[in-house]
Design a protein around this motif. Structure first.
Motif, PDB file in Angstrom:
ATOM      1  N   ASP A 217      -3.647 -25.250 -35.417  1.00 35.16           N
ATOM      2  CA  ASP A 217      -3.164 -24.854 -34.161  1.00 35.16           C
ATOM      3  C   ASP A 217      -1.752 -24.147 -34.655  1.00 35.16           C
ATOM      4  N   ASP A 218      -1.171 -23.659 -33.195  1.00 32.84           N
ATOM      5  CA  ASP A 218      -0.117 -22.629 -33.207  1.00 32.84           C
ATOM      6  C   ASP A 218       1.322 -23.640 -33.382  1.00 32.84           C
ATOM      7  N   HIS A 219       1.069 -24.854 -33.049  1.00 34.35           N
ATOM      8  CA  HIS A 219       2.212 -25.941 -33.500  1.00 34.35           C
ATOM      9  C   HIS A 219       1.562 -27.153 -33.654  1.00 34.35           C
ATOM     10  N   VAL A 220       2.464 -28.183 -34.013  1.00 35.44           N
ATOM     11  CA  VAL A 220       1.742 -29.538 -34.038  1.00 35.44           C
ATOM     12  C   VAL A 220       2.535 -30.220 -32.987  1.00 35.44           C
TER      13      VAL A 220
ATOM     14  N   LEU B 161      -6.420 -20.087 -40.754  1.00 33.61           N
ATOM     15  CA  LEU B 161      -6.748 -19.326 -39.550  1.00 33.61           C
ATOM     16  C   LEU B 161      -5.875 -19.864 -38.612  1.00 33.61           C
ATOM     17  N   ILE B 162      -5.415 -19.274 -37.674  1.00 37.31           N
ATOM     18  CA  ILE B 162      -4.222 -19.840 -36.543  1.00 37.31           C
ATOM     19  C   ILE B 162      -4.882 -19.602 -35.259  1.00 37.31           C
ATOM     20  N   HIS B 163      -5.103 -20.867 -34.752  1.00 33.15           N
ATOM     21  CA  HIS B 163      -6.036 -20.827 -33.296  1.00 33.15           C
ATOM     22  C   HIS B 163      -5.496 -21.873 -32.449  1.00 33.15           C
ATOM     23  N   GLN B 164      -5.309 -21.467 -31.165  1.00 31.02           N
ATOM     24  CA  GLN B 164      -4.665 -22.321 -30.248  1.00 31.02           C
ATOM     25  C   GLN B 164      -5.756 -23.534 -29.847  1.00 31.02           C
ATOM     26  N   PHE B 165      -5.010 -24.566 -29.243  1.00 27.68           N
ATOM     27  CA  PHE B 165      -5.955 -25.623 -28.625  1.00 27.68           C
ATOM     28  C   PHE B 165      -5.564 -25.167 -27.205  1.00 27.68           C
TER      29      PHE B 165
ATOM     30  N   THR C 220       1.956 -15.008 -30.775  1.00 28.01           N
ATOM     31  CA  THR C 220       3.143 -14.311 -31.255  1.00 28.01           C
ATOM     32  C   THR C 220       4.095 -15.060 -31.600  1.00 28.01           C
ATOM     33  N   ILE C 221       4.461 -16.198 -30.792  1.00 26.08           N
ATOM     34  CA  ILE C 221       5.442 -17.276 -31.156  1.00 26.08           C
ATOM     35  C   ILE C 221       5.079 -17.799 -32.468  1.00 26.08           C
ATOM     36  N   THR C 222       3.942 -18.050 -33.035  1.00 26.25           N
ATOM     37  CA  THR C 222       3.896 -18.423 -34.399  1.00 26.25           C
ATOM     38  C   THR C 222       4.169 -17.284 -35.511  1.00 26.25           C
ATOM     39  N   PHE C 223       3.771 -16.399 -35.154  1.00 25.93           N
ATOM     40  CA  PHE C 223       4.268 -15.207 -35.947  1.00 25.93           C
ATOM     41  C   PHE C 223       5.701 -15.093 -36.416  1.00 25.93           C
ATOM     42  N   ALA C 224       6.446 -15.229 -35.112  1.00 25.73           N
ATOM     43  CA  ALA C 224       8.117 -15.232 -35.281  1.00 25.73           C
ATOM     44  C   ALA C 224       8.434 -16.311 -36.021  1.00 25.73           C
ATOM     45  N   ALA C 225       8.019 -17.592 -35.875  1.00 27.71           N
ATOM     46  CA  ALA C 225       8.338 -18.507 -36.491  1.00 27.71           C
ATOM     47  C   ALA C 225       8.093 -18.525 -37.949  1.00 27.71           C
ATOM     48  N   PHE C 226       7.032 -17.840 -38.792  1.00 28.52           N
ATOM     49  CA  PHE C 226       6.635 -17.678 -39.766  1.00 28.52           C
ATOM     50  C   PHE C 226       7.859 -16.796 -40.528  1.00 28.52           C
ATOM     51  N   ILE C 227       8.061 -15.764 -39.854  1.00 30.08           N
ATOM     52  CA  ILE C 227       9.073 -14.682 -40.117  1.00 30.08           C
ATOM     53  C   ILE C 227      10.379 -14.949 -40.081  1.00 30.08           C
TER      54      ILE C 227
END
Length: 322
Positions: A139-142, A167-171, A196-203
Motif C-alpha cells: 500500500d501507499d502507507h501502513v 509495486l506501490i498500489h493503494q487500498f 505522489t505522497i508516497t514518492f515524496a516520502a521516499f525522496i
C-alpha cells in the motif's frame, strides 16, 4: 526484409482475487482469516477469473506475461500481525503456484504483513528464496504511517539485498476520501494523489539515498509525480525542510535522477504510462522523459525461467487494455 524481433509485452498491474478465499466465502459459506464477502472485491469479475480464462484473455490482448499480484484487499494491515502473516503466506503460495504451473506466462508478486516489519522481512525472504516470487505489492502507507518512517528501514534493506521488485498500489480510503466521497474521486483522483505522497516520502525521507538500489514501481503512471517534480523541487528550496535525511534536496529528480525508479528497466527509451481510464496523449511524452530513471536490476524472465529479463517493462501496462 529480415526477420524482426518483438520484445515481450509484460503487464505489471494484474490483480487476482485468491481462489481459496472465493471457495471459503462463496462455496463453504465461512470467513477466511476474518475476511468475508464484503472484503474481497467480488464484484470485479476479471480479478476472479481462474487461470484458463486469464490466459485466454491474455492471448486476445497479446499480453505475453502477467506480473500477478493478490488484489489489494488482501493487505489486511489493520488485522493482528499474526493473522495478516497467515493471509500473506497463503496468498503468496497461491500466486507462486500460478507461476510454477505457467512459468512462461506468469511472474508473481506477493503481499506482506507490513504492520510488523520483522514478519514482513521474514515473509519477503521466504517469498523470494523459497517460492520464487519476483516481488511484492504494498500500500501507499501502513495504517496512516508513510514509508519515510524509520520503522520500515529493515524492509527496504531486505528488499534491496534480495533484489525485490516493489509495486506501490493503494487500498481503499485514499487521502481524497477524507475530503469527499462523491463522484468516485477517492479513486480517480485519490489513487494519483496517494502515489505522489508516497514518492515524496521516499525522496524527502532519504529512503532512496540510504537504499540506492531499491526497485520501486509506482502504479497508475506514478500518479501526479511527473507534474509535481518542479514544484517539489522548489518546495525544498523555499521550505528548507530539515526533518529529512536528504542533503541535496531533490534537485536533479526532474532531470532523470537514477534514484527515482518509476517503471522501466535501464536503457529503455519509452514508457507506457496509464491507468484503468483513457489516457491523455501527453503521458506518452512524460514516460519518455522519465525513462532514464527507471527500474534497476534484473527481473526473472518468465518466458525462459532460467534466464534474466533485460527488456522493457511498462509502469502500468493496463494501457494496453484501454
Amino acid at each position: 526484409m529480415g526477420a524482426t524481433t518483438t520484445d515481450p509485452i509484460i503487464d505489471v498491474h494484474c490483480h487476482c482475487t485468491l481462489q481459496r478465499f472465493q471457495k471459503a466465502v462463496l462455496t463453504d459459506g465461512v470467513d477466511w482469516h476474518g475476511m468475508t464477502t464484503a472484503d474481497g472485491e467480488l464484484d470485479n469479475v476479471k480479478n476472479r477469473w481462474e487461470v484458463p480464462k486469464r490466459l485466454e484473455t491474455m492471448d486476445e490482448l497479446r499480453i505475453d506475461v502477467q506480473l500477478v499480484s493478490p488484489t489489494d484487499v488482501f493487505y489486511q494491515y489493520h488485522q493482528r500481525p499474526e493473522v495478516t502473516e497467515v493471509i500473506a503466506k497463503e496468498a503468496n503460495e497461491e500466486i507462486a503456484g500460478m507461476v510454477q504451473d505457467h512459468p512462461d506466462r506468469f511472474m508473481g508478486l506477493g503481499t506482506l504483513p507490513m504492520q510488523d516489519p520483522a514478519r514482513a522481512v521474514t515473509e519477503m525472504t521466504r517469498g523470494i528464496k523459497e517460492l520464487g516470487l519476483t516481488g511484492f505489492m504494498i500500500d501507499d502507507h501502513v495504517n496512516g504511517l508513510t514509508y519515510d518512517h524509520d520503522l520500515f528501514e529493515p524492509v527496504w534493506e531486505a528488499a534491496q539485498d534480495l533484489g525485490v521488485f516493489l509495486l506501490i498500489h493503494q487500498f481503499q480510503h485514499t487521502t481524497v476520501t477524507y475530503r469527499t466521497r462523491r463522484y468516485f474521486l477517492l479513486n480517480s483522483i485519490g489513487n494519483l494523489v496517494d502515489r505522489t505522497i508516497t514518492f515524496a516520502a521516499f525522496i524527502y525521507g532519504g529512503v532512496l539515498d540510504r537504499h540506492p538500489n531499491l526497485t520501486i514501481c509506482l502504479c497508475h503512471g506514478g500518479g501526479y509525480v511527473p507534474y509535481a517534480l518542479d514544484r517539489l523541487d522548489k518546495g525544498w528550496d523555499v521550505r528548507s525542510v530539515k526533518e529529512t535525511a536528504v542533503d541535496a534536496g531533490i534537485r536533479g529528480v526532474k532531470l532523470g535522477l537514477p534514484k527515482v525508479n518509476i517503471g522501466l528497466l535501464p536503457g529503455a527509451d519509452r514508457a507506457a504510462v496509464s491507468a484503468r481510464c483513457p489516457r491523455p496523449p501527453c503521458l506518452e511524452a512524460v514516460g519518455r522523459r522519465l525513462a532514464p530513471s527507471l527500474i534497476r536490476g534484473q527481473i526473472a524472465q518468465a518466458r525462459a525461467a532460467a534466464s534474466m529479463l533485460q527488456t522493457e517493462m511498462s509502469i502500468d501496462a493496463q494501457s494496453l487494455r484501454t
